[in-house]
Each structure stands twice: as C-alpha cells, then as structure tokens.
Motif scaffolding. Sequence first.
Motif, mmCIF file in Angstrom:
data_model
loop_
_atom_site.group_PDB
_atom_site.id
_atom_site.type_symbol
_atom_site.label_atom_id
_atom_site.label_comp_id
_atom_site.label_asym_id
_atom_site.label_seq_id
_atom_site.Cartn_x
_atom_site.Cartn_y
_atom_site.Cartn_z
ATOM 1 N N GLY A 185 0.809 -1.220 0.000
ATOM 2 C CA GLY A 185 0.000 0.000 0.000
ATOM 3 C C GLY A 185 0.839 1.264 0.000
ATOM 4 N N LEU A 186 1.856 1.305 0.855
ATOM 5 C CA LEU A 186 2.716 2.488 0.930
ATOM 6 C C LEU A 186 3.501 2.695 -0.363
ATOM 7 N N PHE A 187 4.145 1.627 -0.825
ATOM 8 C CA PHE A 187 4.905 1.752 -2.071
ATOM 9 C C PHE A 187 3.977 1.971 -3.257
ATOM 10 N N GLY A 188 2.794 1.379 -3.213
ATOM 11 C CA GLY A 188 1.820 1.579 -4.280
ATOM 12 C C GLY A 188 1.374 3.028 -4.372
ATOM 13 N N ALA A 189 1.179 3.657 -3.220
ATOM 14 C CA ALA A 189 0.810 5.075 -3.219
ATOM 15 C C ALA A 189 1.912 5.918 -3.848
ATOM 16 N N LEU A 190 3.156 5.629 -3.506
ATOM 17 C CA LEU A 190 4.283 6.361 -4.099
ATOM 18 C C LEU A 190 4.377 6.125 -5.604
ATOM 19 N N GLY A 191 4.229 4.867 -6.018
ATOM 20 C CA GLY A 191 4.283 4.549 -7.442
ATOM 21 C C GLY A 191 3.165 5.225 -8.217
ATOM 22 N N GLY A 225 8.406 -4.098 -5.469
ATOM 23 C CA GLY A 225 8.083 -4.615 -6.801
ATOM 24 C C GLY A 225 6.600 -4.561 -7.104
ATOM 25 N N THR A 226 5.818 -5.137 -6.220
ATOM 26 C CA THR A 226 4.361 -5.181 -6.440
ATOM 27 C C THR A 226 3.727 -3.819 -6.225
ATOM 28 N N GLY A 227 4.133 -3.138 -5.165
ATOM 29 C CA GLY A 227 3.520 -1.854 -4.830
ATOM 30 C C GLY A 227 3.966 -0.728 -5.735
ATOM 31 N N PHE A 228 5.251 -0.357 -5.617
ATOM 32 C CA PHE A 228 5.727 0.804 -6.372
ATOM 33 C C PHE A 228 5.685 0.562 -7.879
ATOM 34 N N VAL A 229 6.379 -0.474 -8.331
ATOM 35 C CA VAL A 229 6.458 -0.705 -9.783
ATOM 36 C C VAL A 229 5.088 -1.085 -10.337
ATOM 37 N N GLY A 230 4.331 -1.859 -9.567
ATOM 38 C CA GLY A 230 2.995 -2.246 -10.013
ATOM 39 C C GLY A 230 2.058 -1.066 -10.186
ATOM 40 N N LEU A 232 13.263 -0.757 -13.912
ATOM 41 C CA LEU A 232 13.318 -0.720 -12.444
ATOM 42 C C LEU A 232 13.050 -2.079 -11.813
ATOM 43 N N LEU A 233 12.050 -2.772 -12.299
ATOM 44 C CA LEU A 233 11.716 -4.062 -11.700
ATOM 45 C C LEU A 233 12.882 -5.034 -11.848
ATOM 46 N N ALA A 234 13.455 -5.110 -13.037
ATOM 47 C CA ALA A 234 14.584 -6.018 -13.253
ATOM 48 C C ALA A 234 15.800 -5.593 -12.432
ATOM 49 N N PHE A 235 16.127 -4.314 -12.483
ATOM 50 C CA PHE A 235 17.315 -3.826 -11.780
ATOM 51 C C PHE A 235 17.170 -3.931 -10.268
ATOM 52 N N LEU A 236 16.110 -3.349 -9.752
ATOM 53 C CA LEU A 236 15.953 -3.297 -8.296
ATOM 54 C C LEU A 236 15.790 -4.668 -7.659
ATOM 55 N N MET A 237 15.007 -5.512 -8.273
ATOM 56 C CA MET A 237 14.770 -6.811 -7.655
ATOM 57 C C MET A 237 16.050 -7.650 -7.614
ATOM 58 N N GLN A 238 16.868 -7.573 -8.650
ATOM 59 C CA GLN A 238 18.121 -8.328 -8.633
ATOM 60 C C GLN A 238 19.147 -7.653 -7.726
ATOM 61 N N PHE A 239 19.294 -6.351 -7.866
ATOM 62 C CA PHE A 239 20.325 -5.638 -7.112
ATOM 63 C C PHE A 239 20.011 -5.607 -5.619
ATOM 64 N N LEU A 240 18.800 -5.199 -5.284
ATOM 65 C CA LEU A 240 18.446 -5.101 -3.867
ATOM 66 C C LEU A 240 18.402 -6.457 -3.175
ATOM 67 N N ALA A 241 17.993 -7.486 -3.906
ATOM 68 C CA ALA A 241 17.944 -8.824 -3.313
ATOM 69 C C ALA A 241 19.332 -9.294 -2.902
ATOM 70 N N LYS A 242 20.344 -8.853 -3.633
ATOM 71 C CA LYS A 242 21.704 -9.319 -3.338
ATOM 72 C C LYS A 242 22.524 -8.339 -2.517
#
Length: 129
Positions: free
Chosen positions: A7-13, A66-71, A43-53
């Motif tokens: 919800g929070l990231f979705g609002a920002l996105g 991923g789901t909130g902001f990028v979605g 963003l989804l490809a970059f952030l999910m791989q980079f931040l996960a590691k």
Amino acid sequence: MYFLYVGLFGALGGMCRYAINLWMTGDSFPYATLTVNLIGCFLLAFLMQFLAKKSRLSQVVLNGIGTGFVGAFTTFSAFSVDAIQLFQNGEVLLSLTYITVSLIGGLLMVKLGYMLSGYLLNRGSHDVH
C-alpha cells in the motif's frame, strides 16, 4: 505487514505515475504511458536483482517495492486502452508502432536492468583462477 508495504509503495508509485502523466500531456501519442512502462520494466529487473543481493531489506519489503511501487507506477491497462484508441481513431500505423515499441522496448529495458545490476554486483569482485 505485506499489505502495508504494498500500500505504501503503491501510493508512491501511483503518485509518480500521475506526475509523469501531468508532465507529458498534450499529445495524441501516449508518451507518458510508454515512458512509465519502459522505466518500470527497467526498475523491476534492476531493483529486484540488485536489492535482493546487496541490501538487507526483507523479502516482504522487496515484494512491496516490486508489487507496490512498480505495479502502481506501470500500467498495462492504460497501454491497452491507448493502443485501441489510436487504432479506433484511424492511427493504425501509430498504434502498431506503439505496441511494438512497448513490447520490444520493455524487453530491452528488462535486459538492460539485469545487465546493469549484474555489472554493479560484479564490479570489484575479481575471480581468481
């Protein structure tokens, strides 16, 4: 907790998407939708791989991003409506161009996101053979 992050990231996105839409209005071609969708693919490809590691963020927070902001930032429904409206307005070539650029551009942006993330993750690490 997951719903809170989404919800929070979705609002920002959603707010970022709206801001880009306001900034890029005034043309019959849907530049704003194309822009947010291409940026979102990257963003989804970059952030999910980079931040996960590289981050200590939990999987719940990463999924919220991923789901909130990028979605909320990207929009397949607006892409679909825009493509059909261009077609119905007699802009068949423009509609097909929009569809093609969105699809191929989105795939290329995902690849670019993965490549940049991989480069940054591997930068500084030296393999010893």
